[in-house]
Design an enzyme around this catalytic site. Sequence first.
Site, PDB file in Angstrom:
ATOM      1  N   ASP A 126       0.847  -1.189   0.000  1.00 10.91           N
ATOM      2  CA  ASP A 126       0.000   0.000   0.000  1.00 10.91           C
ATOM      3  C   ASP A 126       0.885   1.243   0.000  1.00 10.91           C
ATOM      4  OD1 ASP A 126      -2.267   1.905   0.994  1.00 10.91           O
ATOM      5  OD2 ASP A 126      -3.254  -0.027   0.722  1.00 10.91           O
ATOM      6  N   HIS A 141      -3.365   6.210   4.147  1.00 13.58           N
ATOM      7  CA  HIS A 141      -4.179   5.083   3.689  1.00 13.58           C
ATOM      8  C   HIS A 141      -3.600   3.761   4.152  1.00 13.58           C
ATOM      9  CE1 HIS A 141      -5.713   2.112   0.749  1.00 13.58           C
ATOM     10  NE2 HIS A 141      -6.799   2.853   0.758  1.00 13.58           N
ATOM     11  N   SER A 163     -11.397  -0.161   0.388  1.00  8.27           N
ATOM     12  CA  SER A 163     -10.041  -0.302   0.930  1.00  8.27           C
ATOM     13  C   SER A 163     -10.076  -0.681   2.397  1.00  8.27           C
ATOM     14  CB  SER A 163      -9.256   0.999   0.761  1.00  8.27           C
ATOM     15  OG  SER A 163      -8.916   1.222  -0.578  1.00  8.27           O
TER      16      SER A 163
END
Length: 1342
Positions: A755, A798, A961
């Site tokens: 990621d 994120h 996600s």
Amino acid sequence: MLNIIYVVSLILIKFIFYKECNNNNNYYLSNIELYNYKLRKRNRILNNNINDRKSFLSDLEQNYKPLFDIYELSANFEKRRKELEKKTKGEENEIEKKKENDLEEKKENEIEKKKENDLEKEYNDVINLLELSLSSEYKELNADVSNNDNSGHEENNKHKLNKKNSSNYKNDKSLDELIKGAILKLKQNPNIKNKNMLDYDKIFKIIKEKLINKNLASNKIKGGDNEKLKEEKKQSDISTNVEVKKDIINDQLNKGIPTKIENKDDMINKESNKEDITNEGKSNSLNNLNTLNNDGNIITKVYDHYTIVTNSNDILNDISIDASDISKNSIGGINIPFNENDNSSFTHQRYIVLSNNGEKKYKIVLMTKNPKFMDMDGIYDEEEKKESLIELNQKVNKEENTNLYDGTGTLYYGKKSKKEKENTQQKGGNNPNVDINILNNNNNNNNNNNNNSNNNSNSMNDEEINYNNNNNKESPSMFRRFINFLSFSGNENETEDTLIYHNKNDNSYKNKKEGTGKNNDNNDPNNNNNKKILLNVDKLVDQYLLNLKNNHTSKQELILVLKGELDLHSKNMKNVINNAKKNLEKYFKEHFKEFDKISYDISTPINFLCIFIPTLFDMNNMDLLKQALLILHNDLHEYVENWSFSSTYHTYEADYIKEQDSVYDRSPKKKYIKASKKLYNNKYSFLNKFLNIEPLILFAKKLNSKRSNIEKEILNFLPKELRDYSTWNLSIIRVFNAWFLAGYGNKNVKVCVVDSGADIKHVDLNGNLYIPEYNEKYEMTQDFYNFMVKNPTDASGHGTHVTGIIGGVANDLGVVGVAPNITLISLRFIDGKKYGGSFHAIKALNVCILNKAPIINASWGSSHFDVNLHLAVERLKYTLNGKGSVLIAASGNKSNDNDISPLYPATFTFPHVYSVASISRNFEISPFSNYGHKSVHILAPGHHIYSTIPNNSYKIFTGTSMAAPHVCGVSALVYSVCYNQGFIPQAEEVLDILTRTSIKIISTKKRTINDSLVNAEGAVLTTLLGGLWMQMDCYFVKFNLEKGKKKHIPVVFSAYKKGVYETDIVIAIIPIDGKSKIYGEIHIPIKIVTDVNIPNFQESPRRGKNYTIDSNEAQHDEVLSYICENALYNLYEYDSHYLLASVILFFLALLSIFVGMIYMKSRKHSDKKCSKNLMKSNYIPEMDDGMEETQQLQQERRQYFRELFGENLEKNYDQHFVQDFGQDFRQDFKLGSTPDLKQYSDIDLQNKIQQPERKTVKIIINNFEDRKKETKRRLLKGLNYDGENAKKHDFTNESISNSRKNFKFSNNTEMKKNTIKSEDVKIASDDNVNKAMNQLDDMFMK
């Protein structure tokens, strides 16, 4: 709504079962509050209302200790047993070695002595033979010499002495010749053994000395020869006695005595092999072998059907097992024919009976260990030799049960199935005779020149490289190519734009050329059964220009997929790559003066080559780029499977709107669909409780306050973090129960999060994050290593948020992840703008493979199909010794159907790829989430998820996600259970477990493959109790076995795959006394055979022995029973059985309400007081004229009948009324029910109401008399005939109204006054009067 229906139904059932509830309002209200608490469960914030929390947690932890620590306890017990065994064996080996050394020395002395004796004997025999043959000749020679010596006189003594000396010389010479002649004859004698190995010089000297010194030779020669032989023994050639040695060695081998030629290691291995063979024979013996091996404190006792390993004789004496119905030692195995359509059903059942014959109380915990699966695909083909199962089992490599994920990972292609290998050869992946065929469009040259030049330059055996052009179509013009470039799309039907593998006799290319449109499956790159579709040079140029437009970088990454089984570090491959690089550099330097050099990067074992192409090209010189690519291809075409420029990927958050990649339209492809949810047969299912009344009765009878507070106790035992924020996302996937069943995970299990990186210093991540040390196998520079691995700084937050969902630490701070005790590897490939390239993604996947990570999270994707990433993900199937790694991918946040507009890698069609959509708090797919009933597998919470972000902070994010990490965490719990059991599962099997244990979601439209929510408890429980091959009910995970009690454990089996599956059911036994250190395990071997092609295969009976369960049956564990039963009462588990049960309960509730209302109504009418009040309410003082007139008519009719029939109405009714009007007439007008007015028979109305005129009543009687003559049918139709003339009267509204006006009453005013005084009105009650009154009422109303 369904929640309310279900809870109300349960309340009503409890109300029906318990009559005392009617008299206990507080109890009833408390139950309503309990259900209301359950309804609010989804939004609750945990709190702590227990005063003595410390002691409570201690007790609760002790209760769950066998579940939490059973694997650790079992592992330590096994470790202790091996240490003691090793120590005992070491001591025994030392004693044995000492004995062996003494024996060896003794044997060596004996051998040496025997050698000396044999050698001495052989020499003596030869010497004696020679001496015997030479003795006569030597005597003659000596006789001549002695005669010469005795003759002559003394004066001649000197002359004689000289003569004697000369004669002795002659005699010596003749003696030498005589001995040599005898030895020569001896060599020719065939009866002499080993005559060629004898030392004849030595024999010559011995014979000569013996003959010369005949008198003293016998003693001196014998002693001298022995000493000389001992001195010369070590120098002499041992080969003189080879035959003797060979016989001795053979004798020793036959007796099992180690010889001097054997090494010590060989001796140890030989002894260990003997032990293994002996132990194997004991464990698999069908005879009654009651052998007792006490290795220190560990006792191993082998029975017919099972083995007990314990550290106490109490367990051996107290616990007995009946496993004859299930053990492979007794029944050989359970044969279940494999059926693809029925492989998810558990069809066969057996029992294990566990008994406690002692005085102690034991805790029992069940698990499975050491599973092995042998794929029989192709083994029993007709052309191949058939082997027995014993021979096949010997070929299976035994896996080590420790350090399963340690070391460096690689790709292992050896376990490819026969079909996969055939497909690979057809694709050209592993076939050196398969070549790449280029379909090149050259606008500057004609087709013939292209074909000639390429056929001359590139050919390989029988394969040809054809530059095929469509002669009927012109090559796309520069303008058309420019328009296509601006539109970010390509022409699907341009067959010139592809590179394909094909053989000389293959017609697939021809079929592809003829096929057009989306219906042609060959156009789909996801179809693994088709040929590999490769981009041609023109497409690569378009990719280059497109990337140049979107990303202003100095270099672009050209990724080449090399064949998987190549060794890129070999000398040959290094030379090939360097030569290709030099040729490319040479070409660039010829055309660009500012160019310096080309750099490249390789990734092994994933075998990708990335060449960094400088941004020297544009629309004006793209022909140069095309030629450069052709040069590169000509150098590497024998080793390349595919090539393309890097693509761009983005993260999936709900605020993402615009897609940055070009949309490369692809035909929709049917996704690899997992098996539908069918975990158990109805007979053996946990879900059977939905259709069984017994759980409902148990639920209704749950009056024990302790049991009713179990859920509250469990919630308070959970980590402290869960009380500080809403845990709806963890609650609905049932993570809490999963923790109680199998703990928080295992540190040896690694989850690779590819990621945007992670905050490695975050307080909730630092304990679980693992930073791999730099390794040359990563094949990256130090700067790149720091960027991706060592310090993956998360600029967007994120990656940190995703990592916290998977494995946030349970440290009483912040949040906690789905699997709080696993190892996390965070790799950065997304930049600060939430975008990343396929080159970095592939490098990250390569690092995951090298670190043996079985789970990879991908909360990112793109609508552009990237062949390179496709092949990289495909090769994840061959990690972990062929077991494969799981890739969990987010489905996307654009509310699109992935079946039509796929996003990658979520829609890659591989069995180890799992696509996840988002679900909201309302148990509906999130409005932003992508879906697809052929491409999205499962649902997980993705709406308003609270997790970690950089700088020790926390935040709520929304998106798919956030959904994918939940599935990753559940997968990590499954892998942890498998690690504790000592094996690595197949990636496909792990995903099948997630699918089959998922919770069904009710929806009006099918949005995903299974329309189900991931279920952590079900997945862990299924893995804990045997996986998809074998299952036991939830209640038997843990229970108590008291004195004199038995436990019948049902086990169900399924033919999950085609082959042979073996495992051990392990029953851990722990005394209830927490201070006791007694521990034991029962190992029951199981075998399931599903391949019908195995010789002598015959299906086993579906059911085994019949057992009777009596009052001695042990009870289930209370807390565990609540967890198991919670599937029924959990408001989030929407299964089809649950829906059916809810609907049935709802209708039962409605029926109960209806019956209750009728009962209460009848009770109310039977009440005297309430009936009087009801009658009073019928007389309303104030009414309109119409209603007033009706009430007057009713009262006058009642008065009339009293005058007509007299005071004794009951006696005169039938006599007057029935006779006058007739029986049939009375029934015709019995149109409604009659109220019971009997209780008012003593009321006299004569003084209250004026008598009506007799004339009015006579009119009524005459009408009835006329109707008496007509039939029932006409009367019901409302017809009336007047007298004998049968004149018809019309009963219309007008006539009825006119008739009503004909009735006249006297003293109308006084009657009204009397009516107002309704309290004084009492109507005479008689059944007959009431019947007649109501009949007349109906008639008048008509």
